[in-house]
Design a protein around this motif. Structure first.
Motif, PDB file in Angstrom:
ATOM      1  N   LYS A  55       0.868  -1.183   0.000  1.00 56.81           N
ATOM      2  CA  LYS A  55       0.000   0.000   0.000  1.00 56.81           C
ATOM      3  C   LYS A  55       0.908   1.237   0.000  1.00 56.81           C
ATOM      4  CE  LYS A  55      -4.021   2.057   2.226  1.00 56.81           C
ATOM      5  NZ  LYS A  55      -4.821   2.158   3.457  1.00 56.81           N
ATOM      6  N   HIS A  56       1.014   1.902   1.143  1.00 61.18           N
ATOM      7  CA  HIS A  56       1.943   3.026   1.238  1.00 61.18           C
ATOM      8  C   HIS A  56       3.378   2.498   1.334  1.00 61.18           C
ATOM      9  CE1 HIS A  56      -1.682   5.199   2.057  1.00 61.18           C
ATOM     10  NE2 HIS A  56      -1.798   4.808   3.315  1.00 61.18           N
ATOM     11  N   VAL A  57       4.321   3.276   0.816  1.00 60.55           N
ATOM     12  CA  VAL A  57       5.728   2.872   0.930  1.00 60.55           C
ATOM     13  C   VAL A  57       6.595   4.087   1.215  1.00 60.55           C
ATOM     14  CG1 VAL A  57       6.020   3.005  -1.595  1.00 60.55           C
ATOM     15  CG2 VAL A  57       7.664   1.703  -0.238  1.00 60.55           C
ATOM     16  N   ALA A  58       7.563   3.899   2.104  1.00 64.04           N
ATOM     17  CA  ALA A  58       8.569   4.936   2.350  1.00 64.04           C
ATOM     18  C   ALA A  58       9.927   4.394   1.911  1.00 64.04           C
ATOM     19  CB  ALA A  58       8.604   5.314   3.831  1.00 64.04           C
ATOM     20  N   TYR A  59      10.531   5.039   0.935  1.00 59.08           N
ATOM     21  CA  TYR A  59      11.882   4.682   0.489  1.00 59.08           C
ATOM     22  C   TYR A  59      12.867   5.527   1.288  1.00 59.08           C
ATOM     23  CZ  TYR A  59       9.456   2.656  -3.551  1.00 59.08           C
ATOM     24  OH  TYR A  59       8.630   1.916  -4.368  1.00 59.08           O
ATOM     25  N   VAL A  60      13.725   4.876   2.055  1.00 58.90           N
ATOM     26  CA  VAL A  60      14.652   5.621   2.912  1.00 58.90           C
ATOM     27  C   VAL A  60      15.999   5.770   2.220  1.00 58.90           C
ATOM     28  CG1 VAL A  60      15.669   5.814   5.198  1.00 58.90           C
ATOM     29  CG2 VAL A  60      13.538   4.522   4.900  1.00 58.90           C
ATOM     30  N   LEU A  61      16.436   7.023   2.102  1.00 55.28           N
ATOM     31  CA  LEU A  61      17.748   7.330   1.518  1.00 55.28           C
ATOM     32  C   LEU A  61      18.696   7.735   2.626  1.00 55.28           C
ATOM     33  CD1 LEU A  61      16.526   9.548  -1.438  1.00 55.28           C
ATOM     34  CD2 LEU A  61      17.218   7.148  -1.538  1.00 55.28           C
ATOM     35  N   GLY A  62      19.858   7.110   2.689  1.00 57.66           N
ATOM     36  CA  GLY A  62      20.819   7.406   3.747  1.00 57.66           C
ATOM     37  C   GLY A  62      21.901   8.358   3.298  1.00 57.66           C
ATOM     38  N   ASN A  63      22.814   8.604   4.204  1.00 61.32           N
ATOM     39  CA  ASN A  63      23.965   9.462   3.947  1.00 61.32           C
ATOM     40  C   ASN A  63      24.856   8.845   2.858  1.00 61.32           C
ATOM     41  OD1 ASN A  63      27.022  10.059   4.742  1.00 61.32           O
ATOM     42  ND2 ASN A  63      25.745  11.792   5.331  1.00 61.32           N
ATOM     43  N   GLU A  64      25.453   9.707   2.010  1.00 62.18           N
ATOM     44  CA  GLU A  64      26.249   9.203   0.880  1.00 62.18           C
ATOM     45  C   GLU A  64      27.448   8.369   1.336  1.00 62.18           C
ATOM     46  OE1 GLU A  64      26.771   9.795  -2.803  1.00 62.18           O
ATOM     47  OE2 GLU A  64      25.921  11.783  -3.109  1.00 62.18           O
ATOM     48  N   THR A  65      28.006   8.702   2.482  1.00 59.56           N
ATOM     49  CA  THR A  65      29.179   7.971   2.964  1.00 59.56           C
ATOM     50  C   THR A  65      28.781   6.850   3.923  1.00 59.56           C
ATOM     51  OG1 THR A  65      30.353  10.068   2.834  1.00 59.56           O
ATOM     52  CG2 THR A  65      31.492   8.262   3.934  1.00 59.56           C
ATOM     53  N   GLU A  66      27.897   7.175   4.867  1.00 62.99           N
ATOM     54  CA  GLU A  66      27.561   6.233   5.944  1.00 62.99           C
ATOM     55  C   GLU A  66      26.403   5.303   5.586  1.00 62.99           C
ATOM     56  OE1 GLU A  66      29.172   6.732   9.047  1.00 62.99           O
ATOM     57  OE2 GLU A  66      30.367   8.324   8.142  1.00 62.99           O
ATOM     58  N   GLY A  67      25.592   5.662   4.610  1.00 62.42           N
ATOM     59  CA  GLY A  67      24.411   4.866   4.295  1.00 62.42           C
ATOM     60  C   GLY A  67      23.278   5.155   5.259  1.00 62.42           C
ATOM     61  N   VAL A  68      22.270   4.293   5.239  1.00 57.37           N
ATOM     62  CA  VAL A  68      21.122   4.444   6.128  1.00 57.37           C
ATOM     63  C   VAL A  68      21.566   4.123   7.561  1.00 57.37           C
ATOM     64  CG1 VAL A  68      18.809   3.539   6.634  1.00 57.37           C
ATOM     65  CG2 VAL A  68      19.526   3.865   4.254  1.00 57.37           C
ATOM     66  N   SER A  69      21.070   4.889   8.537  1.00 57.15           N
ATOM     67  CA  SER A  69      21.545   4.708   9.920  1.00 57.15           C
ATOM     68  C   SER A  69      21.040   3.385  10.489  1.00 57.15           C
ATOM     69  CB  SER A  69      21.092   5.882  10.782  1.00 57.15           C
ATOM     70  OG  SER A  69      19.685   5.919  10.854  1.00 57.15           O
ATOM     71  N   LYS A  70      21.774   2.899  11.482  1.00 56.80           N
ATOM     72  CA  LYS A  70      21.544   1.570  12.064  1.00 56.80           C
ATOM     73  C   LYS A  70      20.117   1.422  12.590  1.00 56.80           C
ATOM     74  CE  LYS A  70      24.111  -1.142  15.307  1.00 56.80           C
ATOM     75  NZ  LYS A  70      25.079  -1.046  16.412  1.00 56.80           N
ATOM     76  N   ASP A  71      19.650   2.441  13.320  1.00 53.50           N
ATOM     77  CA  ASP A  71      18.295   2.401  13.882  1.00 53.50           C
ATOM     78  C   ASP A  71      17.233   2.232  12.806  1.00 53.50           C
ATOM     79  OD1 ASP A  71      19.378   2.777  16.317  1.00 53.50           O
ATOM     80  OD2 ASP A  71      18.707   4.861  16.568  1.00 53.50           O
ATOM     81  N   VAL A  72      17.450   2.919  11.694  1.00 54.72           N
ATOM     82  CA  VAL A  72      16.461   2.863  10.612  1.00 54.72           C
ATOM     83  C   VAL A  72      16.532   1.513   9.902  1.00 54.72           C
ATOM     84  CG1 VAL A  72      15.775   3.889   8.408  1.00 54.72           C
ATOM     85  CG2 VAL A  72      16.354   5.368  10.327  1.00 54.72           C
ATOM     86  N   VAL A  73      17.738   0.995   9.705  1.00 58.35           N
ATOM     87  CA  VAL A  73      17.893  -0.323   9.068  1.00 58.35           C
ATOM     88  C   VAL A  73      17.126  -1.377   9.871  1.00 58.35           C
ATOM     89  CG1 VAL A  73      19.538  -2.176   8.550  1.00 58.35           C
ATOM     90  CG2 VAL A  73      20.084   0.181   7.912  1.00 58.35           C
ATOM     91  N   GLN A  74      17.231  -1.294  11.201  1.00 62.84           N
ATOM     92  CA  GLN A  74      16.539  -2.259  12.065  1.00 62.84           C
ATOM     93  C   GLN A  74      15.018  -2.161  11.927  1.00 62.84           C
ATOM     94  OE1 GLN A  74      18.174  -1.525  15.931  1.00 62.84           O
ATOM     95  NE2 GLN A  74      19.865  -2.966  15.644  1.00 62.84           N
ATOM     96  N   LEU A  75      14.559  -0.964  11.661  1.00 60.00           N
ATOM     97  CA  LEU A  75      13.133  -0.697  11.555  1.00 60.00           C
ATOM     98  C   LEU A  75      12.559  -1.114  10.200  1.00 60.00           C
ATOM     99  CD1 LEU A  75      10.948   0.887  13.213  1.00 60.00           C
ATOM    100  CD2 LEU A  75      11.615   2.909  11.913  1.00 60.00           C
ATOM    101  N   ALA A  76      13.432  -1.187   9.193  1.00 54.14           N
ATOM    102  CA  ALA A  76      12.968  -1.356   7.809  1.00 54.14           C
ATOM    103  C   ALA A  76      12.377  -2.740   7.574  1.00 54.14           C
ATOM    104  CB  ALA A  76      14.115  -1.106   6.842  1.00 54.14           C
ATOM    105  N   ASP A  77      11.311  -2.805   6.780  1.00 52.03           N
ATOM    106  CA  ASP A  77      10.716  -4.074   6.388  1.00 52.03           C
ATOM    107  C   ASP A  77      11.605  -4.802   5.396  1.00 52.03           C
ATOM    108  OD1 ASP A  77       8.019  -3.899   7.690  1.00 52.03           O
ATOM    109  OD2 ASP A  77       7.985  -2.034   6.548  1.00 52.03           O
TER     110      ASP A  77
END
Lengths: 261, 261
Positions: B206-228
């Motif tokens: 249904k709804h989707v959120a595409y998460v874009l992280g920092n160019e060097t560090e990538g997506v932060s750890k907390d968000v990665v854990q949350l991601a489906d």
């Protein structure tokens, strides 16, 4: 016959060599295990130690020759005496070709998707375009020395080092190059914000060259006259144009995106 | 009842107001016929004449009030006393919303395509992302004040002035905001270079959120854990990553590109 073969091989080799300048770009390229470097050129005016020692060490590890030159001779090699910092490096870029070679190969190639650069003067944009072209589905980036940013350190940085892997076709004048391609079944399409046909409605007949113009001026008049058609990207919210590197990326990944809803 | 309605209207108004600072950005915004400006704020320490006169003229043409403040008071309005140049301007951005408002509206909305920004610290990239999101098919850009570049002059310039038209949803913390969205049938997908599933193979429920992280560090750890799930963009020629603004643009235009061969 021997001589002619030898000449052809040498030509094929030298049109694939990019000479980069600057201490940091040269060191990064020497340390990239995937890059084949050919020769390191140093000015005799360089002081030893520091990064010069690191450059010599990196060249030794890659087993490539180091040539010392006068400042003036080095400036002729780097083609940028003001910014070369006394260092130039020849890098073999396997996907680089001259326009002549490309035109000769064209009849035997599968349908080509070409990005033609007509006035990409901002090194940031040029670097991003090359990065997306290398990563995506572009068979040739037509780069003319006239009208576009030089392939220097700013472009290398903005390309995240992918410039060396980009399928670059080198020419002097964009309009002359496009004229030659047009004679070889290449459809010339200029990207223009106001074009009535959209990129998304267009299917090329065989080979296609998408021409990207300057961010401010757009595609140059001579090229517009030469183009078979002009294409736009439809935009929401009254946005009038996209960043040129974004436009290039949409073209580069059009094939992969075909499956997305 | 009257009071409550009044409060709701005021709240809806103020969450759509962006205060920009700097003389040139303010003047450009005042001169844009499509932008609805609300008030011009000037420091009493400004000398008259020059661009200050032009600002006053432009404000008069738009019939908006001009407020004079002490330097300190102006710094509280601009939230950047060091760089505001004694000028701040309130602009009404019709597509801006608070996270609270967006979450309340969400159950009644068609399937949403959200871009969530988790560490876009480079103003150039943020500006380009907003430009592509406004032009393409993105319903909400989730911008957190923590972790991303501020919505200042550099971002406005890189967005080519389209920031004001972008569908921005404002929050404090990206991970907290994504937690709230995850409770509202929003699938959280982080973009990662090494993910085995590709963006092109994925269809949101249904709804989707595409998460874009920092160019060097990538997506932060907390968000990665949350991601489906995590999604990648397949790349040729050994290119390891794309510019983050390019990734955003491919997501934004995925729908239109589906028709391309």
């Amino acid at each position: 016959m021997q001589d002619s073969e030898d000449y052809t091989q040498k030509k094929a080799f030298f049109e694939r060599v990019l000479t980069v300048y600057g201490r940091k770009p040269a060191l990064e390229a020497l340390r990239d295990p995937l890059l084949q470097c050919h020769a390191l050129h140093l000015s005799s005016s360089n002081r030893g130690g520091g990064i010069i020692t690191e450059l010599l060490d990196a060249a030794a590890k890659k087993s490539i020759p180091v040539h010392e030159h006068s400042r003036e001779a080095l400036a002729r090699i780097s083609k940028n005496g003001k910014q070369d910092q006394g260092v130039a490096l020849d890098i073999l870029c396997p996907s680089f070709r001259s326009l002549q070679t490309y035109v000769e190969e064209l009849p035997g190639l599968a349908p080509q998707r070409i990005l033609a650069l007509d006035g990409i003067t901002n090194p940031q944009n040029l670097g991003m375009i090359l990065r997306s072209a290398a990563a995506g589905h572009i068979d040739a980036v037509l780069w003319s020395s006239k009208g576009n940013a030089a392939l220097g350190p700013l472009v290398i940085k903005a390309s995240a080092g992918t410039l060396y892997r980009a399928p670059l076709v080198m020419c002097d004048s964009q309009v002359n190059a496009l004229r030659r391609l047009a004679q070889q079944e290449v459809e010339i399409c200029s990207l223009e914000a106001n074009a009535s046909q959209t990129l998304f409605e267009f299917t090329p007949k065989k080979h296609v060259a998408y021409v990207l113009g300057n961010e401010t001026e757009g595609v140059s008049k001579d090229v517009v006259q030469l183009a078979d058609k002009s294409l736009s990207i439809p935009m929401n919210n009254g946005v009038e144009s996209l960043n040129v590197a974004v436009t290039a990326s949409l073209i580069a990944f059009a094939g992969s995106l075909a499956k997305v809803r």
